[in-house]
Enzyme design. Sequence first.
Site, PDB file in Angstrom:
ATOM      1  N   GLN A 137      -7.788  -6.808  -8.568  1.00 28.15           N
ATOM      2  CA  GLN A 137      -6.564  -6.150  -9.038  1.00 28.15           C
ATOM      3  C   GLN A 137      -6.399  -4.802  -8.350  1.00 28.15           C
ATOM      4  O   GLN A 137      -6.857  -3.773  -8.829  1.00 28.15           O
ATOM      5  CB  GLN A 137      -6.611  -5.964 -10.554  1.00 28.15           C
ATOM      6  CG  GLN A 137      -5.370  -5.302 -11.076  1.00 28.15           C
ATOM      7  CD  GLN A 137      -4.769  -6.035 -12.237  1.00 28.15           C
ATOM      8  OE1 GLN A 137      -5.397  -6.853 -12.865  1.00 28.15           O
ATOM      9  NE2 GLN A 137      -3.536  -5.738 -12.524  1.00 28.15           N
ATOM     10  N   PHE A 138      -5.710  -4.812  -7.204  1.00 24.43           N
ATOM     11  CA  PHE A 138      -5.502  -3.572  -6.454  1.00 24.43           C
ATOM     12  C   PHE A 138      -4.674  -2.558  -7.228  1.00 24.43           C
ATOM     13  O   PHE A 138      -4.767  -1.358  -6.987  1.00 24.43           O
ATOM     14  CB  PHE A 138      -4.872  -3.852  -5.081  1.00 24.43           C
ATOM     15  CG  PHE A 138      -3.399  -4.160  -5.125  1.00 24.43           C
ATOM     16  CD1 PHE A 138      -2.468  -3.143  -4.953  1.00 24.43           C
ATOM     17  CD2 PHE A 138      -2.952  -5.449  -5.334  1.00 24.43           C
ATOM     18  CE1 PHE A 138      -1.110  -3.417  -4.979  1.00 24.43           C
ATOM     19  CE2 PHE A 138      -1.606  -5.733  -5.371  1.00 24.43           C
ATOM     20  CZ  PHE A 138      -0.673  -4.713  -5.193  1.00 24.43           C
ATOM     21  N   THR A 139      -3.890  -3.018  -8.194  1.00 16.74           N
ATOM     22  CA  THR A 139      -3.019  -2.111  -8.946  1.00 16.74           C
ATOM     23  C   THR A 139      -3.799  -1.132  -9.822  1.00 16.74           C
ATOM     24  O   THR A 139      -3.212  -0.178 -10.341  1.00 16.74           O
ATOM     25  CB  THR A 139      -2.008  -2.894  -9.806  1.00 16.74           C
ATOM     26  OG1 THR A 139      -2.722  -3.703 -10.741  1.00 16.74           O
ATOM     27  CG2 THR A 139      -1.111  -3.750  -8.939  1.00 16.74           C
TER      28      THR A 139
END
Length: 143
Positions: A76-78
């Site tokens: 999850q890069f967010t």
Amino acid sequence: MRILVQRVSSAAVSVDGRVVSAISPSGQGLLAFVGVTHGDDAGKARRLAEKLWNLRILAGERSAADVDAPILVVSQFTLYADTAKGRRPSWNAAAPGSVAEPLVATFAEALGQLGAHVATGVFGADMQVDLVNDGPVTVLLEV
């Protein structure tokens, strides 16, 4: 590296309407959303895996290691969104896929080496995550 971990009674990842990975623990499990930033390395991934495996957030102040709880790992890069200015998040703090993908894999492998039953999402895919948060318990871990 940063992980948003949730205690769950079930969790599943679907891609294109098809379940690709799931955990349905008898008791409790963990869902780990994993974010990678610039400068992270395999050592950090292994330390974070050990921290998660031994984190005492399950019932009775037990860890996943204590009760052999399964763990679903989802990239999850967010988690590295910068929302300090304006209305549009900046993703500059998130490592590019070529850096993040092997580190998320190293994290999952390290959990497995510690004895965890690990399921994973699909890196870079448009994933739908279904979960039942138990508690609810949600914790942010960093190294």
